[in-house]
Design an enzyme around this catalytic site. Structure first.
Site, PDB file in Angstrom:
ATOM      1  CG  HIS A 106      53.908  44.084  78.305  1.00 31.25           C
ATOM      2  ND1 HIS A 106      53.525  42.841  78.753  1.00 31.25           N
ATOM      3  CD2 HIS A 106      53.251  44.265  77.114  1.00 31.25           C
ATOM      4  CE1 HIS A 106      52.675  42.296  77.886  1.00 31.25           C
ATOM      5  NE2 HIS A 106      52.501  43.132  76.879  1.00 31.25           N
ATOM      6  CG  ASP A 153      53.817  43.280  81.996  1.00 34.66           C
ATOM      7  OD1 ASP A 153      52.936  44.136  81.776  1.00 34.66           O
ATOM      8  OD2 ASP A 153      54.132  42.398  81.168  1.00 34.66           O
ATOM      9  CB  SER A 181      51.701  40.810  74.766  1.00 35.47           C
ATOM     10  OG  SER A 181      50.665  41.507  75.408  1.00 35.47           O
TER      11      SER A 181
END
Length: 286
Positions: free
Chosen positions: A264, A231, A154
């Site tokens: 995620h 996600d 991320s």
């Protein structure tokens, strides 16, 4: 903690015949005490040395998340790769507003060097690229710091990609899970860059992998990216298609794997981390 900045070991846990060790040190770059983890693979002799893989974590994380949740140590142990997991921002400075939101300030350093006076301690780029490798080289003789690769998740995927692209001489390979691939065009990036870097958009572009790919094109090692298609941040924040376009344009080898049904989280990371460790081990051992 010693005043000379030498790291002090604060915990040690055996795992897959190696050790997760956590250290604390004073960082002159950031102006505060910092913690980081090293996973040392098992060694057959006192003189055995290991290449290193840096892992940069995402928003709200610290140096513990990856070590506790990813399961990366299994393959790192087998491949003989040391894992280095730093924190994600300075801590304990008590800057007004530093903890007001989860996507900015503490736990959200974005791996850049802030230029705005209020956030002048947020120099995570220099900490990761300069201070930490020098600290490791000086204090851990078993680490071969000039044989290094970098990965992250991320915000940390953004950090890994931008740091790699700007320092191709320092890292053998890069990979990322669900990276913030085009931060100048997403809310997380715009918020962070406005506050850390001001309104100068040229400064923003220095920390955007999709933009940097047009400048740094001499890349032979394949970039590996895994992205879950379930996600919730995919369409608004992550924008992997922008990175894909940039790689095609600059003829940079990219393996972008869209993983059906994955989100995620660290469940997603743990599922595919073995591939990433092997990807880096291959580059590090060439």
């Amino acid at each position: 903690m010693e005043s000379d900045g030498k790291p002090t070991e604060i915990s040690s846990t055996k795992m897959f015949d190696g050790y997760n060790k956590r250290y604390k040190h004073y960082s002159p770059t950031l102006g505060c005490s910092m913690t980081f983890h090293i996973f040392f693979p098992p060694s057959s002799s006192a003189s055995q040395k290991f290449p290193v893989l840096y892992w940069l974590s995402g928003l709200t994380c610290n140096d513990e998340n990856f070590i506790a949740k990813s399961g990366a140590q299994r393959v790192a142990s087998a491949e003989g790769v040391a894992l280095i997991a730093p924190d994600t921002s300075p801590r304990g400075l008590n800057i007004e507003g530093e903890a007001d939101s989860w996507d900015f300030g503490v736990g959200a350093g974005f791996y850049l060097n802030a230029t705005q006076e209020k956030w002048k301690n947020w120099q995570m780029y220099d900490y990761i690229v300069k201070e930490l490798p020098a600290l490791l080289q000086e204090n851990f003789t078993q680490l071969v710091t000039f044989r290094a690769s970098i990965s992250g998740h991320s915000m940390g995927g953004h950090g890994a990609l931008t740091i790699y692209l700007k320092n191709l001489d320092k890292y053998k390979s890069v990979s990322a899970f669900a990276p913030v691939a085009n931060p100048i065009n997403c809310p997380w990036g715009q918020k962070a860059f406005t506050n850390y870097l001001g309104e100068n958009k040229a400064a923003w572009e220095e920390y955007d992998a999709s933009i940097l790919l047009s400048k740094y094109t001499n890349i032979s090692a394949t970039i590996l990216i895994d992205q879950g298609d379930a996600d919730k941040f995919l369409s608004e924040q992550l924008l992997p298609q922008k990175l894909d376009e940039a790689c095609r344009k600059s003829k940079v080898p990219l393996l972008l794997r869209m993983q059906p049904g994955y989100d995620h989280s660290y469940y997603f990371i743990a599922t595919f981390i073995d591939d990433h460790i092997r990807h880096h081990a291959q580059s590090l051992n060439l």
